[in-house]
Design an enzyme around this catalytic site. Structure first.
Site, PDB file in Angstrom:
ATOM      1  N   GLY A 156       8.333   2.718   3.330  1.00  0.00           N
ATOM      2  CA  GLY A 156       7.347   1.517   2.798  1.00  0.00           C
ATOM      3  C   GLY A 156       7.947   1.028   1.458  1.00  0.00           C
ATOM      4  CB  VAL A 157       6.343   1.269  -1.998  1.00  0.00           C
ATOM      5  CG1 VAL A 157       6.657   0.819  -3.053  1.00  0.00           C
ATOM      6  CG2 VAL A 157       4.951   0.807  -1.492  1.00  0.00           C
ATOM      7  CG  ASP A 163       1.130   9.729  -2.584  1.00  0.00           C
ATOM      8  OD1 ASP A 163       0.615  10.873  -2.386  1.00  0.00           O
ATOM      9  OD2 ASP A 163       1.881   9.544  -3.732  1.00  0.00           O
TER      10      ASP A 163
HETATM   11  P1  ADP Z   1       7.545   5.479   0.409  1.00  0.00           P
HETATM   12  O1  ADP Z   1       7.220   5.093  -1.057  1.00  0.00           O
HETATM   13  O2  ADP Z   1       8.243   6.790   0.519  1.00  0.00           O
HETATM   14  O3  ADP Z   1       8.371   4.366   1.052  1.00  0.00           O
HETATM   15  P2  ADP Z   1       5.071   4.643   1.664  1.00  0.00           P
HETATM   16  O4  ADP Z   1       3.944   5.389   1.789  1.00  0.00           O
HETATM   17  O5  ADP Z   1       5.157   3.297   1.128  1.00  0.00           O
HETATM   18  O6  ADP Z   1       6.130   5.655   1.074  1.00  0.00           O
HETATM   19  O7  ADP Z   1       5.708   4.296   3.211  1.00  0.00           O
HETATM   20  C1  ADP Z   1       6.352   5.336   4.129  1.00  0.00           C
HETATM   21  C2  ADP Z   1       6.149   5.205   5.401  1.00  0.00           C
HETATM   22  O8  ADP Z   1       4.626   5.504   5.656  1.00  0.00           O
HETATM   23  C3  ADP Z   1       5.961   3.703   5.910  1.00  0.00           C
HETATM   24  O9  ADP Z   1       6.548   3.553   7.085  1.00  0.00           O
HETATM   25  C4  ADP Z   1       4.466   3.373   6.118  1.00  0.00           C
HETATM   26  O10 ADP Z   1       4.141   2.386   7.005  1.00  0.00           O
HETATM   27  C5  ADP Z   1       3.989   4.787   6.433  1.00  0.00           C
HETATM   28  N1  ADP Z   1       2.626   4.965   6.164  1.00  0.00           N
HETATM   29  C6  ADP Z   1       1.556   4.264   5.499  1.00  0.00           C
HETATM   30  N2  ADP Z   1       0.509   4.757   5.616  1.00  0.00           N
HETATM   31  C7  ADP Z   1       0.305   5.616   6.475  1.00  0.00           C
HETATM   32  C8  ADP Z   1      -0.574   6.894   7.227  1.00  0.00           C
HETATM   33  N3  ADP Z   1      -1.761   6.590   6.815  1.00  0.00           N
HETATM   34  N4  ADP Z   1      -0.032   7.609   8.100  1.00  0.00           N
HETATM   35  C9  ADP Z   1       1.354   7.458   8.467  1.00  0.00           C
HETATM   36  N5  ADP Z   1       2.322   6.743   7.915  1.00  0.00           N
HETATM   37  C10 ADP Z   1       1.920   5.737   6.955  1.00  0.00           C
END
Ligand code: ADP
Length: 172
Positions: A120-121, A35
């Site tokens: 991720g989070v 995000d």
């Molecule tokens: P959520 O809150 O839905 O878990 P996150 O952003 O924390 O969202 O993580 C979702 C996924 O996106 C994770 O697998 C993370 O490694 C991945 N991620 C983080 N940054 C990027 C990026 N720039 N491009 C693609 N995937 C990403």
């Protein structure tokens, strides 16, 4: 028309597709992880636009312009927070993929890139999440011709790949 699936390792903000999907939160006002990366790459106009939308529910998706991104559109979807799996998490995660494809169809986007939503989070186990991602995209009727799963690390690539290896007779 057949839907082509691709798996790549990289940063989704650099993907040259019609629409990239954002794993957003309820506010749609930005956050960490993918995000934050999308908002940084799209520029401040994205958050200004999102402010007018009034948020988004878990399992739903809403579309905005991509502003400074290569992608013309950003589809913002809110994945479920993992609470052990007995709180509707699989259905809500599947809904994110279905609703995102529905938004893509509404603007006639042909190529769409997805991050691994909720992994991720939000703590969704990666193998379970990638299985839902692939199964849902494969089973959803759509005019999108190419879906690209963008993994941000090798562990995520391996998770997608292990699901694909389990499916017989189908290429990625
Ligand atoms: P959520 O809150 O839905 O878990 P996150 O952003 O924390 O969202 O993580 C979702 C996924 O996106 C994770 O697998 C993370 O490694 C991945 N991620 C983080 N940054 C990027 C990026 N720039 N491009 C693609 N995937 C990403």
């Amino acid at each position: 028309m057949t839907l082509r699936l691709e798996l790549v390792l990289g940063d989704i903000t650099a993907e040259d597709v019609d629409a990239i999907v954002n794993a957003a939160n309820h506010t749609l006002l930005g956050g960490g992880g993918v995000d934050g990366a999308i908002h940084r790459a799209a520029g401040p106009e994205l958050v200004e636009y999102c402010r007018t939308l009034g948020g988004c529910e878990t399992g739903e998706a809403t579309i905005t312009p991509g502003f400074n991104l290569t992608a013309r559109w950003v589809i913002h979807t809110v994945g479920p927070v993992w609470h052990g799996g007995g709180h509707g998490e699989p259905e809500l995660l599947a809904s994110c993929y279905r609703e995102s494809l529905a938004r893509a169809d509404e603007v006639e986007a042909e190529t769409v890139a997805f991050p691994a939503i909720s992994t991720g989070v939000f703590g969704y186990p990666i193998e379970a999440a990638t299985a839902i991602a692939i199964e849902t995209v494969r089973s959803t009727p759509t005019n999108v011709s190419e879906v690209r799963f963008v993994a941000f690390n090798q562990e995520t690539v391996d998770a997608y790949q292990s699901i694909l290896d389990l499916s017989t007779g189908t290429d990625l």
